[in-house]
Write a protein that holds these residues in place. Structure first.
Motif, PDB file in Angstrom:
ATOM      1  N   SER A   7      -3.651  59.750 -62.829  1.00 46.28           N
ATOM      2  CA  SER A   7      -3.769  58.814 -63.751  1.00 46.28           C
ATOM      3  C   SER A   7      -4.954  59.043 -63.639  1.00 46.28           C
ATOM      4  O   SER A   7      -5.700  60.153 -63.581  1.00 46.28           O
ATOM      5  N   ASP A   8      -5.387  58.067 -64.830  1.00 45.17           N
ATOM      6  CA  ASP A   8      -6.565  58.051 -65.344  1.00 45.17           C
ATOM      7  C   ASP A   8      -7.728  57.784 -64.930  1.00 45.17           C
ATOM      8  O   ASP A   8      -7.635  57.453 -63.691  1.00 45.17           O
ATOM      9  N   ARG A   9      -9.040  58.174 -66.136  1.00 44.01           N
ATOM     10  CA  ARG A   9     -10.202  57.358 -64.913  1.00 44.01           C
ATOM     11  C   ARG A   9     -10.714  56.522 -64.667  1.00 44.01           C
ATOM     12  O   ARG A   9     -10.970  56.050 -63.317  1.00 44.01           O
ATOM     13  N   ALA A  10      -9.630  55.507 -64.857  1.00 43.48           N
ATOM     14  CA  ALA A  10      -9.888  53.679 -64.839  1.00 43.48           C
ATOM     15  C   ALA A  10      -8.626  53.960 -64.136  1.00 43.48           C
ATOM     16  O   ALA A  10      -7.408  52.606 -63.927  1.00 43.48           O
ATOM     17  N   GLY A  11      -7.312  54.384 -63.413  1.00 45.37           N
ATOM     18  CA  GLY A  11      -6.826  54.087 -62.308  1.00 45.37           C
ATOM     19  C   GLY A  11      -5.409  53.583 -63.055  1.00 45.37           C
ATOM     20  O   GLY A  11      -4.283  53.902 -62.695  1.00 45.37           O
TER      21      GLY A  11
END
Length: 169
Positions: A7-11
């Motif tokens: 996942s990226d930092r935004a989920g």
């Protein structure tokens, strides 16, 4: 589809998808930030053309959840090394961990390909953001160059990318 459950930092779940009739326009519209234009094409469309016309590169759509947010491509060199190339994350999507997740996903997938012993990529020496990303993922500059770009490599052992300092099996 290629996925590592990253996942990226935004989920958002980051996956790589084949470029197809449904997503090619969104991939073609991916554009860098203005200050990155000396290092990458203005639009990912150039990479799509390289993939479709030269037969060496294979384009993938970088998706965060179900939204196309970038492009990455891969190829295999005559010497058997696998290359990551043409990564471009849409300007507004940068800094969120999408590029890191995309590279890690493609690295793991390529490492499982038959005969994969090394992963390679290239970047412009002035592109310090790319240099830091690739260094943090274990890529080390080689003595080779590709035009005006630095070539970096990372060995693969037993289907896993590994650091250059790891002992061979």
């Amino acid at each position: 589809m290629i996925t590592l459950e990253l996942s990226d930092r935004a989920g958002r779940h980051v996956v790589l998808r084949e470029v197809d009739d449904e997503n090619w326009r969104a991939v073609a519209d991916v554009a860098p930030l203005d200050d990155q234009r000396p290092y990458v094409p203005a639009l990912a469309a150039r990479y799509l053309l390289l993939s479709s016309r030269e037969g060496v590169w294979h384009s993938m759509a970088v998706c965060a959840d179900d939204t196309v947010v970038g492009h990455i491509m891969w190829g295999r060199d005559d010497d058997g090394s696998y290359w990551l190339g043409g990564m471009l994350i849409n300007g507004p999507e940068q800094g969120k961990g999408v590029g890191r997740a995309a590279v890690r996903t493609l690295m793991a997938w390529l490492a499982e390909r038959e005969g994969c012993r090394e992963l390679r990529l290239s970047y412009h020496p002035d592109n310090t953001v790319a240099a830091r990303l690739y260094d943090s993922l274990g890529f080390q500059p080689t003595s080779d160059s590709s035009g005006d770009e630095v070539v970096a490599g990372r060995p693969v052992f037993d289907g896993r990318p590994t650091t250059l300092n790891s002992p061979s099996p």
